[in-house]
Design a protein around this motif. Structure first.
Motif, PDB file in Angstrom:
ATOM      1  N   LEU A 177      -3.438  14.507 -25.444  1.00  7.30           N
ATOM      2  CA  LEU A 177      -3.399  14.200 -24.010  1.00  7.30           C
ATOM      3  C   LEU A 177      -1.971  13.931 -23.535  1.00  7.30           C
ATOM      4  O   LEU A 177      -1.585  14.370 -22.450  1.00  7.30           O
ATOM      5  CB  LEU A 177      -4.291  12.993 -23.707  1.00  7.30           C
ATOM      6  N   GLU A 192      -5.755   9.832 -17.040  1.00  2.71           N
ATOM      7  CA  GLU A 192      -6.847   8.855 -17.020  1.00  2.71           C
ATOM      8  C   GLU A 192      -7.517   8.745 -18.394  1.00  2.71           C
ATOM      9  O   GLU A 192      -7.828   7.646 -18.852  1.00  2.71           O
ATOM     10  CB  GLU A 192      -7.874   9.207 -15.944  1.00  2.71           C
ATOM     11  N   GLU A 193      -7.745   9.892 -19.030  1.00  2.00           N
ATOM     12  CA  GLU A 193      -8.349   9.855 -20.360  1.00  2.00           C
ATOM     13  C   GLU A 193      -7.402   9.197 -21.355  1.00  2.00           C
ATOM     14  O   GLU A 193      -7.836   8.429 -22.224  1.00  2.00           O
ATOM     15  CB  GLU A 193      -8.724  11.264 -20.828  1.00  2.00           C
ATOM     16  N   GLU A 223      -7.631   5.503 -21.078  1.00  2.00           N
ATOM     17  CA  GLU A 223      -8.851   5.014 -21.734  1.00  2.00           C
ATOM     18  C   GLU A 223      -8.699   4.997 -23.260  1.00  2.00           C
ATOM     19  O   GLU A 223      -9.137   4.060 -23.927  1.00  2.00           O
ATOM     20  CB  GLU A 223     -10.049   5.869 -21.324  1.00  2.00           C
TER      21      GLU A 223
END
Length: 74
Positions: A52, A23-24, A27
């Motif tokens: 990530l 999810e990060e 973004e």
């Protein structure tokens, strides 16, 4: 997946689940694609995105290994 391969010492990096890291990462990509950030901010976002992506890859590799082990037991 307790150990992450990054340039940040493990004591300074909180454990992220696959879902949280993904999810990060989504973004980060969105912010990079949108633009409007300085070069320095863009570089920092890129570096975070790389970390990530590595976390996500490690989770996926661990899941593949667990599935392979489960199949081998049958």
């Amino acid at each position: 997946m307790a150990t992450k391969k990054t340039d940040t010492p493990a004591a300074e990096q909180p454990e992220l689940s696959y879902e949280a890291a993904r999810e990060e990462l989504i973004e980060v990509v969105r912010r990079l694609e949108t633009g409007g950030t300085t070069l320095e901010e863009s570089l920092a976002l890129w570096e975070r995105g790389e970390r990530l992506a590595t976390i996500c890859q490690e989770w996926l590799e661990g899941a593949r290994a667990r599935l392979a082990a489960a199949v081998d037991q049958d």
